[in-house]
Motif scaffolding. Structure first.
Motif, PDB file in Angstrom:
ATOM      1  N   MET A  14       0.862  -1.185   0.000  1.00  0.00           N
ATOM      2  CA  MET A  14       0.000   0.000   0.000  1.00  0.00           C
ATOM      3  C   MET A  14       0.892   1.226   0.000  1.00  0.00           C
ATOM      4  SD  MET A  14      -2.907  -1.010   2.868  1.00  0.00           S
ATOM      5  CE  MET A  14      -1.714  -1.512   4.123  1.00  0.00           C
ATOM      6  N   ALA A  15       0.633   2.160  -0.900  1.00  0.00           N
ATOM      7  CA  ALA A  15       1.350   3.439  -0.877  1.00  0.00           C
ATOM      8  C   ALA A  15       0.838   4.247   0.317  1.00  0.00           C
ATOM      9  CB  ALA A  15       1.120   4.202  -2.172  1.00  0.00           C
ATOM     10  N   PHE A  16       1.748   4.812   1.110  1.00  0.00           N
ATOM     11  CA  PHE A  16       1.333   5.473   2.346  1.00  0.00           C
ATOM     12  C   PHE A  16       0.318   6.580   2.097  1.00  0.00           C
ATOM     13  CE2 PHE A  16       1.485   8.911   5.367  1.00  0.00           C
ATOM     14  CZ  PHE A  16       1.195   8.237   6.543  1.00  0.00           C
ATOM     15  N   ASP A  17       0.568   7.435   1.114  1.00  0.00           N
ATOM     16  CA  ASP A  17      -0.341   8.574   0.875  1.00  0.00           C
ATOM     17  C   ASP A  17      -1.758   8.101   0.573  1.00  0.00           C
ATOM     18  OD1 ASP A  17       1.706  10.329   1.306  1.00  0.00           O
ATOM     19  OD2 ASP A  17       2.142  10.689  -0.817  1.00  0.00           O
ATOM     20  N   GLU A  18      -1.866   6.997  -0.184  1.00  0.00           N
ATOM     21  CA  GLU A  18      -3.191   6.451  -0.497  1.00  0.00           C
ATOM     22  C   GLU A  18      -3.825   5.831   0.742  1.00  0.00           C
ATOM     23  OE1 GLU A  18      -2.738   3.744  -3.711  1.00  0.00           O
ATOM     24  OE2 GLU A  18      -2.362   5.304  -5.206  1.00  0.00           O
ATOM     25  N   LEU A  19      -2.995   5.147   1.561  1.00  0.00           N
ATOM     26  CA  LEU A  19      -3.515   4.555   2.795  1.00  0.00           C
ATOM     27  C   LEU A  19      -4.054   5.639   3.718  1.00  0.00           C
ATOM     28  CD1 LEU A  19      -3.938   2.237   4.813  1.00  0.00           C
ATOM     29  CD2 LEU A  19      -1.533   2.494   5.483  1.00  0.00           C
ATOM     30  N   LYS A  20      -3.326   6.728   3.834  1.00  0.00           N
ATOM     31  CA  LYS A  20      -3.771   7.824   4.700  1.00  0.00           C
ATOM     32  C   LYS A  20      -5.066   8.432   4.164  1.00  0.00           C
ATOM     33  CE  LYS A  20      -2.228  12.067   6.952  1.00  0.00           C
ATOM     34  NZ  LYS A  20      -1.144  13.066   7.075  1.00  0.00           N
ATOM     35  N   GLU A  21      -5.153   8.530   2.844  1.00  0.00           N
ATOM     36  CA  GLU A  21      -6.356   9.097   2.221  1.00  0.00           C
ATOM     37  C   GLU A  21      -7.566   8.204   2.455  1.00  0.00           C
ATOM     38  OE1 GLU A  21      -8.088   9.968  -2.280  1.00  0.00           O
ATOM     39  OE2 GLU A  21      -5.933   9.740  -1.991  1.00  0.00           O
ATOM     40  N   HIS A  22      -7.403   6.884   2.303  1.00  0.00           N
ATOM     41  CA  HIS A  22      -8.529   5.958   2.460  1.00  0.00           C
ATOM     42  C   HIS A  22      -8.774   5.578   3.917  1.00  0.00           C
ATOM     43  CE1 HIS A  22      -7.840   5.488  -1.901  1.00  0.00           C
ATOM     44  NE2 HIS A  22      -9.123   5.173  -1.939  1.00  0.00           N
ATOM     45  N   GLY A  23      -7.729   5.626   4.745  1.00  0.00           N
ATOM     46  CA  GLY A  23      -7.904   5.446   6.184  1.00  0.00           C
ATOM     47  C   GLY A  23      -7.571   4.078   6.736  1.00  0.00           C
ATOM     48  N   THR A  24      -7.944   2.995   6.004  1.00  0.00           N
ATOM     49  CA  THR A  24      -7.722   1.649   6.533  1.00  0.00           C
ATOM     50  C   THR A  24      -7.307   0.700   5.407  1.00  0.00           C
ATOM     51  OG1 THR A  24      -9.988   0.891   6.179  1.00  0.00           O
ATOM     52  CG2 THR A  24      -9.501   1.981   8.299  1.00  0.00           C
ATOM     53  N   GLU A  25      -6.772  -0.433   5.815  1.00  0.00           N
ATOM     54  CA  GLU A  25      -6.404  -1.477   4.854  1.00  0.00           C
ATOM     55  C   GLU A  25      -7.636  -1.985   4.112  1.00  0.00           C
ATOM     56  OE1 GLU A  25      -4.948  -6.054   5.294  1.00  0.00           O
ATOM     57  OE2 GLU A  25      -3.700  -4.571   6.332  1.00  0.00           O
ATOM     58  N   LEU A  26      -8.731  -2.156   4.831  1.00  0.00           N
ATOM     59  CA  LEU A  26      -9.967  -2.634   4.215  1.00  0.00           C
ATOM     60  C   LEU A  26     -10.450  -1.655   3.144  1.00  0.00           C
ATOM     61  CD1 LEU A  26     -12.286  -4.659   4.062  1.00  0.00           C
ATOM     62  CD2 LEU A  26     -13.427  -3.377   5.912  1.00  0.00           C
ATOM     63  N   ALA A  27     -10.399  -0.369   3.459  1.00  0.00           N
ATOM     64  CA  ALA A  27     -10.813   0.648   2.484  1.00  0.00           C
ATOM     65  C   ALA A  27      -9.900   0.632   1.263  1.00  0.00           C
ATOM     66  CB  ALA A  27     -10.801   2.031   3.134  1.00  0.00           C
ATOM     67  N   MET A  28      -8.626   0.354   1.482  1.00  0.00           N
ATOM     68  CA  MET A  28      -7.677   0.261   0.355  1.00  0.00           C
ATOM     69  C   MET A  28      -8.050  -0.925  -0.539  1.00  0.00           C
ATOM     70  SD  MET A  28      -5.204   2.568   0.206  1.00  0.00           S
ATOM     71  CE  MET A  28      -3.699   1.826  -0.456  1.00  0.00           C
ATOM     72  N   LYS A  29      -8.410  -2.034   0.072  1.00  0.00           N
ATOM     73  CA  LYS A  29      -8.810  -3.216  -0.702  1.00  0.00           C
ATOM     74  C   LYS A  29     -10.092  -2.937  -1.487  1.00  0.00           C
ATOM     75  CE  LYS A  29      -6.605  -6.705   2.235  1.00  0.00           C
ATOM     76  NZ  LYS A  29      -6.770  -7.789   3.233  1.00  0.00           N
ATOM     77  N   VAL A  38      10.185  -2.408  -7.593  1.00  0.00           N
ATOM     78  CA  VAL A  38      11.121  -1.525  -6.898  1.00  0.00           C
ATOM     79  C   VAL A  38      10.366  -0.815  -5.778  1.00  0.00           C
ATOM     80  CG1 VAL A  38      12.651   0.474  -7.098  1.00  0.00           C
ATOM     81  CG2 VAL A  38      12.521  -1.198  -8.965  1.00  0.00           C
ATOM     82  N   VAL A  39      10.803  -1.000  -4.563  1.00  0.00           N
ATOM     83  CA  VAL A  39      10.108  -0.443  -3.396  1.00  0.00           C
ATOM     84  C   VAL A  39      10.224   1.078  -3.399  1.00  0.00           C
ATOM     85  CG1 VAL A  39      10.086  -0.355  -0.867  1.00  0.00           C
ATOM     86  CG2 VAL A  39      10.484  -2.534  -2.049  1.00  0.00           C
ATOM     87  N   ASN A  40       9.099   1.739  -3.130  1.00  0.00           N
ATOM     88  CA  ASN A  40       9.066   3.200  -3.065  1.00  0.00           C
ATOM     89  C   ASN A  40       9.122   3.682  -1.626  1.00  0.00           C
ATOM     90  OD1 ASN A  40       8.716   3.936  -5.895  1.00  0.00           O
ATOM     91  ND2 ASN A  40       6.740   2.903  -5.734  1.00  0.00           N
ATOM     92  N   ASP A  41       9.663   4.881  -1.442  1.00  0.00           N
ATOM     93  CA  ASP A  41       9.709   5.479  -0.111  1.00  0.00           C
ATOM     94  C   ASP A  41       8.283   5.611   0.420  1.00  0.00           C
ATOM     95  OD1 ASP A  41      10.927   6.747   2.108  1.00  0.00           O
ATOM     96  OD2 ASP A  41      10.379   8.703   1.296  1.00  0.00           O
ATOM     97  N   GLY A  42       8.043   5.076   1.614  1.00  0.00           N
ATOM     98  CA  GLY A  42       6.733   5.182   2.240  1.00  0.00           C
ATOM     99  C   GLY A  42       5.813   3.999   2.008  1.00  0.00           C
ATOM    100  N   ASP A  43       6.246   3.007   1.238  1.00  0.00           N
ATOM    101  CA  ASP A  43       5.408   1.814   1.040  1.00  0.00           C
ATOM    102  C   ASP A  43       5.142   1.115   2.378  1.00  0.00           C
ATOM    103  OD1 ASP A  43       5.123   2.074  -1.675  1.00  0.00           O
ATOM    104  OD2 ASP A  43       6.596   0.539  -2.205  1.00  0.00           O
ATOM    105  N   VAL A  44       3.911   0.685   2.555  1.00  0.00           N
ATOM    106  CA  VAL A  44       3.546  -0.170   3.694  1.00  0.00           C
ATOM    107  C   VAL A  44       3.388  -1.577   3.120  1.00  0.00           C
ATOM    108  CG1 VAL A  44       1.903  -0.579   5.558  1.00  0.00           C
ATOM    109  CG2 VAL A  44       2.361   1.773   4.781  1.00  0.00           C
ATOM    110  N   ILE A  45       4.179  -2.522   3.629  1.00  0.00           N
ATOM    111  CA  ILE A  45       4.297  -3.809   2.946  1.00  0.00           C
ATOM    112  C   ILE A  45       4.068  -4.982   3.907  1.00  0.00           C
ATOM    113  CG2 ILE A  45       5.821  -5.275   1.550  1.00  0.00           C
ATOM    114  CD1 ILE A  45       7.369  -2.845   0.718  1.00  0.00           C
TER     115      ILE A  45
END
Length: 402
Positions: free
Chosen positions: A355-370, A383-390
């Protein structure tokens, strides 16, 4: 949402070196410019002697300077984990360098070997006058000091290059009689070694040759680990009044010198005495002090700039048990990043759930990201990006049949 277009980055001084998983930056400067005071502030401790005489640091001290990171704080707030592991930078306090260090003056040879062991350099420069604080050269002149230090590093590199060329010449006959390929490699190596030496003898630091170094030159430079190949940052130690007004008679000459001799390197003014005062306060008292004097600490910017200088990025693992920031070199692929957690993760890598951090913060939760289709599975080439949640999936047997 289509993935962001990757912008190809021009190699910099960070690419001249052998990557390790414990990258370090060293504090370098003349005696009594404020290195140990800065080190103590960065580490929030007082275990580096900060005495008012030259060479008070002989053996290098080493600490972890914890890096302020809003992304980490947000993940902690979301998960409220049992354990938190903050991002940090390894910092080494290296004893003061003096004119003649390359020939052993002061504690020269030991200092230079300590510098060789770090991956990036923070040049600490004194830009304040104080009769109570001794200067190794009796007068305060930061441009003279940095010119002296960089010249000593360059002299040492040139001496080392001459030694390597001498050793290289001794194997000429042996390599020539092996295979045509061996002879050609020997010739290419000699050409690169002589090219690098000539560059140094022109008074230029190795890191400034990225526009002329060939891939073969860079391979050799990676092996040579030259002192002047390391990326640099300049920390300018001011008195409090000058730090607060961001003005000082030394700053313009320093800026001009850096532009001419280390272009694109960060210059960060700070006040050592003020940072040391803050280091003695807790979080609430620090906030009150900053509000009272209407000035911010320079250390967060310094730590983040040093982190980027050696080309580090962060990815995160996050859950109710632990939120942790993992430090990797920019450009690592998913299996390499997994290997930083444990070698078994790399050996048995299956995939990375990202999960890209900025998108996770925008959506709020892992479930919302899914639900939004932004929870991604990536393979070995990612290639891993800065801020990836993995979250890594791996085969505990390393993918080998028993």
């Amino acid at each position: 949402m289509p993935p962001k277009k990757q912008v190809e980055e021009k190699p910099g001084a960070w690419s001249l070196g052998k990557f390790s998983r414990s990258l370090k930056v060293g504090l370098v400067g003349m005696p009594n410019v404020g290195k140990s005071t800065l080190y103590n502030s960065l580490s929030k401790s007082h275990h580096a002697a900060a005495e008012n005489f030259p060479f008070c640091t002989i053996e290098p001290n080493e600490t972890r300077a914890f890096m302020p990171d809003a992304r980490f704080d947000w993940l902690v707030e979301q998960h409220k984990p049992k354990s938190e592991v903050q991002p940090y930078l390894q910092v080494v306090d290296i004893a003061g360098l003096v004119s003649g260090a390359s020939t052993g003056a002061g504690l020269g040879n030991a200092f230079l070997s300590h510098i060789k062991a770090v991956d990036g350099i923070i040049h600490v420069m004194r830009a304040f006058e104080d009769d109570d604080v001794i200067h190794a050269e009796d007068t305060v002149d930061p441009v003279r000091d940095i010119t002296t230090i960089t010249a000593e590093l360059r002299i040492k590199d040139a001496e080392y290059m001459k030694s390597r060329i001498e050793q290289h010449m001794k194997i000429r006959s042996a390599e020539a009689t092996k295979t045509p390929q061996s002879k050609k490699k020997w010739e290419n190596d000699l050409e690169s070694l002589e090219k690098i030496l000539a560059f140094l003898e022109e008074g230029k630091d190795a890191r400034l040759g990225m526009d002329i170094w060939t891939s073969h030159d860079i391979d050799l430079l990676n092996d040579l680990q030259l002192l002047t190949a390391k990326p640099v940052l300049f920390a300018i130690n001011l008195n409090f009044a000058d730090y607060k007004r961001k003005k000082n008679k030394f700053l313009k000459p320093i800026f001009e010198w850096v532009q001419a001799n280390a272009p694109d390197s960060a210059i960060i003014p700070y006040c050592g005495g003020f940072e040391m005062e803050l280091a003695d306060l807790d979080g609430e008292a620090t906030a009150e002090k900053l509000k009272e004097v209407e000035v911010n600490s320079a250390l967060p910017k310094m730590i983040q700039s040093a982190f980027k200088m050696v080309h580090l990025i962060l990815f995160y693992t996050a859950g109710p048990d632990e939120v942790r920031a993992w430090i990797i070199r920019k450009g690592f692929k998913a299996p390499q990043a997994a290997g930083v957690i444990h070698t078994d993760f790399e050996a048995g890598f299956i995939c990375a759930e990202v999960m890209a951090f900025d998108e996770l913060k925008e959506h709020g939760t892992e479930l919302a990201m899914k639900n939004a289709g932004r929870y991604r599975q990536e393979g070995k080439s990612y290639v891993v990006n800065d801020g990836d949640v993995i979250f890594f999936k791996f085969n505990p047997t390393g993918g080998k049949k028993k």
